[in-house]
Scaffold this active site. Structure first.
Site, mmCIF file in Angstrom:
data_model
loop_
_atom_site.group_PDB
_atom_site.id
_atom_site.type_symbol
_atom_site.label_atom_id
_atom_site.label_comp_id
_atom_site.label_asym_id
_atom_site.label_seq_id
_atom_site.Cartn_x
_atom_site.Cartn_y
_atom_site.Cartn_z
ATOM 1 N N HIS A 159 0.881 -1.280 -0.047
ATOM 2 C CA HIS A 159 -0.102 0.037 -0.159
ATOM 3 C C HIS A 159 1.020 0.965 -0.195
ATOM 4 O O HIS A 159 1.683 1.340 0.907
ATOM 5 C CB HIS A 159 -0.982 -0.007 1.260
ATOM 6 C CG HIS A 159 -2.153 -1.005 1.076
ATOM 7 N ND1 HIS A 159 -2.947 -1.308 2.299
ATOM 8 C CD2 HIS A 159 -2.369 -1.551 -0.119
ATOM 9 C CE1 HIS A 159 -3.606 -2.325 1.717
ATOM 10 N NE2 HIS A 159 -3.469 -2.420 0.481
ATOM 11 N N THR A 179 -7.829 0.368 5.789
ATOM 12 C CA THR A 179 -8.143 -1.007 6.354
ATOM 13 C C THR A 179 -7.679 -1.193 7.839
ATOM 14 O O THR A 179 -7.482 -2.321 8.003
ATOM 15 C CB THR A 179 -7.679 -2.002 5.262
ATOM 16 O OG1 THR A 179 -6.068 -1.730 5.388
ATOM 17 C CG2 THR A 179 -8.035 -1.690 4.023
ATOM 18 N N THR A 180 -7.320 -0.078 8.348
ATOM 19 C CA THR A 180 -7.033 -0.283 9.847
ATOM 20 C C THR A 180 -7.801 1.014 10.541
ATOM 21 O O THR A 180 -8.181 1.927 9.873
ATOM 22 C CB THR A 180 -5.208 0.019 10.095
ATOM 23 O OG1 THR A 180 -4.923 1.211 9.474
ATOM 24 C CG2 THR A 180 -4.676 -1.274 9.290
HETATM 25 ZN ZN LIG Z 1 -2.563 -0.916 4.249
#
Ligand SMILES: [Zn+2]
Ligand SMILES: *[C@@H]1O[C@H](CO)[C@@H](O)[C@H](O)[C@H]1NC(C)=O
Length: 300
Positions: A131, A215-216
């Site tokens: 990412h 996504t966290t």
């Molecule tokens: Zn990530």
């Protein structure tokens, strides 16, 4: 996706992220269920990652993406085990992304990895996903940027399993031993090898793009996702090096991917860059109409 986002000028109401007490489930156990991370992570409607069903994507033609300084040799690269991933910072010059469907310049804040991949394509999971997290330069910092729908762009690069080692990944994991132990969490070390990020990038001609989230935690719905269609090779040996990272004393992090999220009413656009200018013009006009219609139908 900016066609949609600019018409829905909603402000994400954000809860400040809680203490750093979140984690990933042990997928190998029999009773696995994904933990609740709170707030938007549990009740958001445009969360990431998602499965990309290529048969259900909308076709798009955008201007090419432009990558500035991704060919720079990085001499000062730092990496850290933050207890959730291996993250890279310390870029020599600003790495800037513009073009495509983006209305502003986006600058890279950090680069990190998920082993196995977070996104799946046609239900296929990949061994590794990188990412590249960018902040919209109209906002002064990441925490501000995550409060706006156009605040963040994340480029996702999927790695496929291969017998051939990825030379750029070897440069990164070469010094990984010094940060795997939980006692070294949040300790920055030098990557120690000179590399340019373009060594890690596939062709950017074709990609999937959709509006999603971090996504966290806090899972802010501020992300324009750009998931490259072309994948790059990695060996399982190399992925297994990441899997030695400890998140608690004696507990390794065998995976750090979030469970797939519902697509809900979102469109995923498949952008094909490799066409003539005339076709591109017609294509982008048609896409604008389709996305405007879709946004009226689904979102307004
Ligand atoms: Zn990530
Ligand atoms: C981000 O920028 C805003 C506005 O300038 C400022 O109030 C805030 O303290 C900054 N946050 C961080 C974490 O630097």
């Amino acid at each position: 996706m900016h066609f949609i986002t600019s018409f829905v000028l909603a402000f994400c109401s954000l809860a400040l992220s809680r203490a750093d007490d979140w984690g990933y489930p042990d997928w190998d156990s029999d009773t696995v269920s994904f933990p609740k991370w709170g707030e938007l992570c549990d009740n958001g409607q445009r969360q990431s990652p998602i499965n990309i069903d290529s048969k259900k994507t909308l076709k798009g033609f955008f201007d090419p993406l432009v990558f500035e300084n991704f060919d720079d040799l990085q001499n000062e690269l730092q990496m850290v085990n933050n207890g959730h991933t291996v993250q890279l910072t310390g870029f020599d010059d600003d790495l800037v992304l513009r073009g495509g469907g983006l209305l502003n310049d986006y600058v890279v804040e950090q680069i990190h990895f998920h082993w196995w991949s977070e996104h799946t394509i046609n239900n296929i999971r990949y061994p590794l996903e990188m990412h590249i997290v960018h902040r919209n330069t109209i906002y002064p910092n990441t925490s501000m940027a995550t409060q706006f729908k156009d605040g963040i762009v994340v480029i996702g690069v999927l790695f496929h399993a291969s017998p051939i080692r990825n030379g750029a990944i070897d440069k990164i994991v070469g010094n990984l031993d010094s940060i795997t132990s939980a006692s070294n969490i949040n300790k920055f070390v030098s990557v120690g090898n000179v590399m340019a990020f373009e060594e890690l990038m596939p062709s950017a001609d074709n990609y999937f793009t959709y509006a999603g989230s971090l996504t966290t935690p806090n899972c802010a719905e501020a992300v324009t996702w750009i998931l490259m269609a072309e994948t790059v090779p990695v060996t399982f040996d190399q992925v297994n090096m990441f899997r030695q990272i400890e998140h608690h004393n004696g507990k390794t992090l065998p995976n750090n991917y979030r469970a797939l999220q519902e697509l809900n009413d979102r469109a995923v656009v498949f952008v094909e860059g490799d066409i003539s200018g005339a076709a591109r013009l017609t294509g982008s006009l048609a896409l604008t109409l389709i996305v405007l219609l879709a946004s009226q139908k689904f979102l307004l």
